[in-house]
Design an enzyme around this catalytic site. Sequence first.
Site, PDB file in Angstrom:
ATOM      1  N   ASN A 177       0.747  -1.196  -0.066  1.00 57.63           N
ATOM      2  CA  ASN A 177      -0.120   0.124   0.163  1.00 57.63           C
ATOM      3  C   ASN A 177       0.953   1.180  -0.133  1.00 57.63           C
ATOM      4  O   ASN A 177       0.496   2.238  -0.679  1.00 57.63           O
ATOM      5  CB  ASN A 177      -0.949  -0.010   1.133  1.00 57.63           C
ATOM      6  CG  ASN A 177      -2.117  -0.948   0.983  1.00 57.63           C
ATOM      7  OD1 ASN A 177      -2.723  -1.366   0.090  1.00 57.63           O
ATOM      8  ND2 ASN A 177      -2.407  -1.565   2.094  1.00 57.63           N
ATOM      9  N   GLU A 205       5.075  -3.198  -8.146  1.00 51.07           N
ATOM     10  CA  GLU A 205       4.298  -2.875  -7.013  1.00 51.07           C
ATOM     11  C   GLU A 205       2.669  -3.238  -6.955  1.00 51.07           C
ATOM     12  O   GLU A 205       1.944  -2.620  -6.704  1.00 51.07           O
ATOM     13  CB  GLU A 205       4.186  -1.412  -6.528  1.00 51.07           C
ATOM     14  CG  GLU A 205       5.629  -0.964  -6.427  1.00 51.07           C
ATOM     15  CD  GLU A 205       6.380  -1.496  -5.238  1.00 51.07           C
ATOM     16  OE1 GLU A 205       6.443  -2.404  -5.099  1.00 51.07           O
ATOM     17  OE2 GLU A 205       7.388  -0.936  -4.510  1.00 51.07           O
ATOM     18  N   ASN A 243      -0.737  -2.357 -13.031  1.00 51.52           N
ATOM     19  CA  ASN A 243      -1.808  -1.294 -13.170  1.00 51.52           C
ATOM     20  C   ASN A 243      -3.141  -2.065 -13.606  1.00 51.52           C
ATOM     21  O   ASN A 243      -4.331  -1.609 -13.282  1.00 51.52           O
ATOM     22  CB  ASN A 243      -1.665  -0.310 -14.349  1.00 51.52           C
ATOM     23  CG  ASN A 243      -0.746   0.899 -13.709  1.00 51.52           C
ATOM     24  OD1 ASN A 243      -0.093   0.800 -12.477  1.00 51.52           O
ATOM     25  ND2 ASN A 243      -0.570   2.021 -14.125  1.00 51.52           N
TER      26      ASN A 243
END
Length: 404
Positions: free
Chosen positions: A263, A387, A390
């Site tokens: 996060n 991370e 998308n």
Amino acid sequence: KLWFHFSLYKKVKTNFHERSYFCVSASAGLTDEQLATQELATRFAHNEMLPHMAQWDQKEEFPLSTLRAAAQLGFGAIYCKEDYGGSGLTRLDASIIFEALSLGCVSTTAYLSIHNMCAWMLDTYGSEELKARYLPDLATMEKCASYCLTEPGSGSDAASLSTTAVKNGDYYSITGSKAFISGAGESEVYLIMCRTGQPGPKGISCILVPKETPGVTFGAKERKVGWNSQPTRIVHLESAVVPVANRLGEEGEGFSIAMSGLNGGRINIASCSVGAAQASLDAVIEYTKTRKQFGSPIAAFQHTQFEIAEMAAELLASRLLVRNAAVALDTKHPDTVVLCAAAKLYATRNCLQVIDRALQLHGGYGYLKDYPVQQYLRDCRVHTILEGTNEVMRVIMARHLMAS
């Protein structure tokens, strides 16, 4: 500690923010303390990173001495508690810092953001003994840290990972491989997500594995489009034995620990994209004012003006989304996960487009390595992939919207 070091820099002039029009200024709306933090990071980027950015990229150098200098300013454990050397700042402060540092080198800043994520995970979920042993060196970056979730056979489907940790008394024996690991081979600390129980996310634990552990080896350095100032390798673990005390949290909590780290990681990497877009916008404004075609500066053409206006709007929207998500994470907002996903999706995609448009306005010169905009583009391309891709960010958002 951070404010003490700022006093060393406060008399030095910088023109980074003076070049930015107020409507897209990275300083707009910040408190005096946040402005001081931002100024410290901006000066460091301008003086210690930007002059070496191209060399680090072309020679694939890992600038450890520069990272340690950044850590001396408090940037090695930004949002870790001060008990073991952390700076005790907020996620919003971290976003401001990473955006500013990315003006000087996106690739190096991105690695620093991953190191900070690992330090926070240890600070939040590690035992006091584990924190006392490792956090002081992580805060100074005498030791660097790497995050190890992805495997050759599990990327977005991270919960299907196959690296296993078999418990034998007070020790785990870990076997498996981790792929695309930033800092691998250079970092001394590896946070390994591995299977200690049942299939799926509830069977995953997070274990700290030191580099010197027998059975830990590294693959060849990957040849990448960007992010060349940080090495990327596969991490191999072959019956690597570490104490049970090296586990973060309880058995079976590793996946939630990994996701909580991500996060913040998504905000951090989006902040790097925002910084690169700001640098590219500043550069293209200056370039179009001096580049002449058909007897006039190309800045005088309405098409150029409209392009720059669109770029500025996307940059501003991206920054606002990222900082909003950072505040949500700081305040434990119930929608933090989806806000972080939205910020990462929008900022990494749209800032990449800002940089690409800046390169287009540079014409053929933008494609030369003499101009930094091409490096900002190459370094930021991967931000839409790591991370959490998308595409996964869209899944997170869609599930939230449909459930509500």
